[in-house]
Design an enzyme around this catalytic site. Structure first.
Site, PDB file in Angstrom:
ATOM      1  N   ARG A  21       0.851  -1.187   0.000  1.00 57.15           N
ATOM      2  CA  ARG A  21       0.000   0.000   0.000  1.00 57.15           C
ATOM      3  C   ARG A  21       0.896   1.250   0.000  1.00 57.15           C
ATOM      4  O   ARG A  21       1.772   1.395   0.838  1.00 57.15           O
ATOM      5  CB  ARG A  21      -0.908   0.010   1.236  1.00 57.15           C
ATOM      6  CG  ARG A  21      -2.006   1.080   1.205  1.00 57.15           C
ATOM      7  CD  ARG A  21      -2.784   1.134   2.512  1.00 57.15           C
ATOM      8  NE  ARG A  21      -3.400  -0.118   2.876  1.00 57.15           N
ATOM      9  CZ  ARG A  21      -4.567  -0.555   2.396  1.00 57.15           C
ATOM     10  NH1 ARG A  21      -5.240   0.163   1.535  1.00 57.15           N
ATOM     11  NH2 ARG A  21      -5.057  -1.724   2.777  1.00 57.15           N
ATOM     12  N   GLU A  44      -0.196  -8.790  -2.808  1.00 54.00           N
ATOM     13  CA  GLU A  44      -1.428  -8.027  -3.061  1.00 54.00           C
ATOM     14  C   GLU A  44      -1.057  -6.547  -3.141  1.00 54.00           C
ATOM     15  O   GLU A  44      -0.361  -6.035  -2.269  1.00 54.00           O
ATOM     16  CB  GLU A  44      -2.401  -8.274  -1.903  1.00 54.00           C
ATOM     17  CG  GLU A  44      -3.566  -7.325  -1.816  1.00 54.00           C
ATOM     18  CD  GLU A  44      -4.290  -7.398  -0.462  1.00 54.00           C
ATOM     19  OE1 GLU A  44      -4.950  -6.422  -0.117  1.00 54.00           O
ATOM     20  OE2 GLU A  44      -4.182  -8.422   0.246  1.00 54.00           O
ATOM     21  N   THR A  73      -8.160  -4.028  -1.481  1.00 54.25           N
ATOM     22  CA  THR A  73      -9.035  -2.871  -1.262  1.00 54.25           C
ATOM     23  C   THR A  73      -9.994  -2.692  -2.449  1.00 54.25           C
ATOM     24  O   THR A  73     -10.239  -1.590  -2.913  1.00 54.25           O
ATOM     25  CB  THR A  73      -8.221  -1.574  -0.996  1.00 54.25           C
ATOM     26  OG1 THR A  73      -7.126  -1.887  -0.124  1.00 54.25           O
ATOM     27  CG2 THR A  73      -9.061  -0.523  -0.265  1.00 54.25           C
ATOM     28  N   LYS A 133     -11.044 -13.190   4.675  1.00 54.44           N
ATOM     29  CA  LYS A 133     -10.083 -12.324   5.362  1.00 54.44           C
ATOM     30  C   LYS A 133     -10.756 -11.804   6.636  1.00 54.44           C
ATOM     31  O   LYS A 133     -11.764 -11.107   6.565  1.00 54.44           O
ATOM     32  CB  LYS A 133      -9.727 -11.173   4.412  1.00 54.44           C
ATOM     33  CG  LYS A 133      -9.029 -10.004   5.031  1.00 54.44           C
ATOM     34  CD  LYS A 133      -8.740  -8.980   3.938  1.00 54.44           C
ATOM     35  CE  LYS A 133      -8.627  -7.585   4.489  1.00 54.44           C
ATOM     36  NZ  LYS A 133      -8.299  -6.606   3.453  1.00 54.44           N
ATOM     37  N   GLY A 162      -2.507  -6.562  12.156  1.00 58.41           N
ATOM     38  CA  GLY A 162      -2.004  -6.938  13.481  1.00 58.41           C
ATOM     39  C   GLY A 162      -1.209  -8.228  13.524  1.00 58.41           C
ATOM     40  O   GLY A 162      -0.743  -8.632  14.588  1.00 58.41           O
ATOM     41  N   GLY A 182       0.715  -6.335   6.025  1.00 60.80           N
ATOM     42  CA  GLY A 182       1.084  -5.119   5.295  1.00 60.80           C
ATOM     43  C   GLY A 182       2.289  -4.427   5.872  1.00 60.80           C
ATOM     44  O   GLY A 182       3.441  -4.794   5.623  1.00 60.80           O
ATOM     45  N   SER A 183       2.040  -3.420   6.722  1.00 62.13           N
ATOM     46  CA  SER A 183       3.127  -2.575   7.238  1.00 62.13           C
ATOM     47  C   SER A 183       4.115  -3.339   8.119  1.00 62.13           C
ATOM     48  O   SER A 183       5.283  -2.969   8.213  1.00 62.13           O
ATOM     49  CB  SER A 183       2.549  -1.387   8.006  1.00 62.13           C
ATOM     50  OG  SER A 183       1.695  -1.841   9.042  1.00 62.13           O
TER      51      SER A 183
END
Length: 214
Positions: A21, A44, A73, A133, A162, A182-183
């Protein structure tokens, strides 16, 4: 039309989905070979990332033979059409949109819709989701996955949000079938500093942790 189809076998070997992202095109170009070399098989790219269509097309053109490339998204049918036009091999949504799910099922495109409660999770699954998900999994933690799996053991769950190195093994033990990360995976500082060796070691730590837990 996709040159390469989604590989279920590839995904089964390493069911961790890295979520890209707001990373630049140049960043993606640098990251993809490192990501693959570390042992990941599925990525993704979110539809709200600038240049997403070009990124999906590039990833498929360069690595389509060894990497599942999907769009995240995806909230509307318009998003879905854009994602598929770019070549996305699988679709991830943060919410349940029946039209989007049905359209993917009809076209045999794997879809991982976002759901939260047991009712939403079962509804997404019954509509034809390949995996659901569970989002956001941040506050719920591994115990929630275990609780949902008790009565709904046939439903495949992919906690997202998380999941990190400290709790990945716990999520696995709780019965998670896949993970969206993700992050926690795409470390912003390492990417900004272009510290590719540190990023590769970071990626490898996740792969190791998965294999240890599995």
């Amino acid at each position: 039309m996709n040159v390469h189809q989604f590989s279920q076998e590839r995904f089964r070997q390493m069911p961790l989905v890295g979520i890209v992202r707001n990373i630049s095109f140049d960043g993606i170009r640098q990251i993809l070979p490192i990501y693959l070399a570390a042992g990941f098989t599925t990525i993704e790219i979110t539809m709200n990332t600038p240049g997403v269509a070009e990124m999906i097309a590039y990833a498929l053109a360069q690595y389509g033979g060894s990497l599942n490339v999907g769009a995240g998204t995806v909230c509307t049918e318009a998003d879905l059409q854009r994602a598929l036009a770019a070549g996305a091999q699988f679709i991830v949504t943060p919410i349940i949109d029946e039209k989007v799910i049905r359209s993917c099922v009809e076209q045999d495109i794997p879809i991982f819709p976002g759901a939260y409660t047991p009712t939403e999770i079962y509804r997404a699954w019954s509509l034809g989701a390949r995996m659901v998900k569970v989002y956001p999994a941040t506050a719920l933690g591994p115990e929630y996955i275990k609780d949902v799996k008790a009565p709904l053991d046939q439903v495949k769950l992919m906690p997202t949000g998380g999941v990190n190195l400290n709790n990945l093994a716990q999520f696995l033990q709780a019965g998670a079938d896949g993970f969206g990360i993700g992050s926690q995976l795409f470390d912003k500082k390492m990417i900004q500093e272009e510290n590719w060796s540190a990023l590769k070691a970071h990626f490898e730590a996740f792969v190791r942790e998965y294999h240890t837990g599995a």
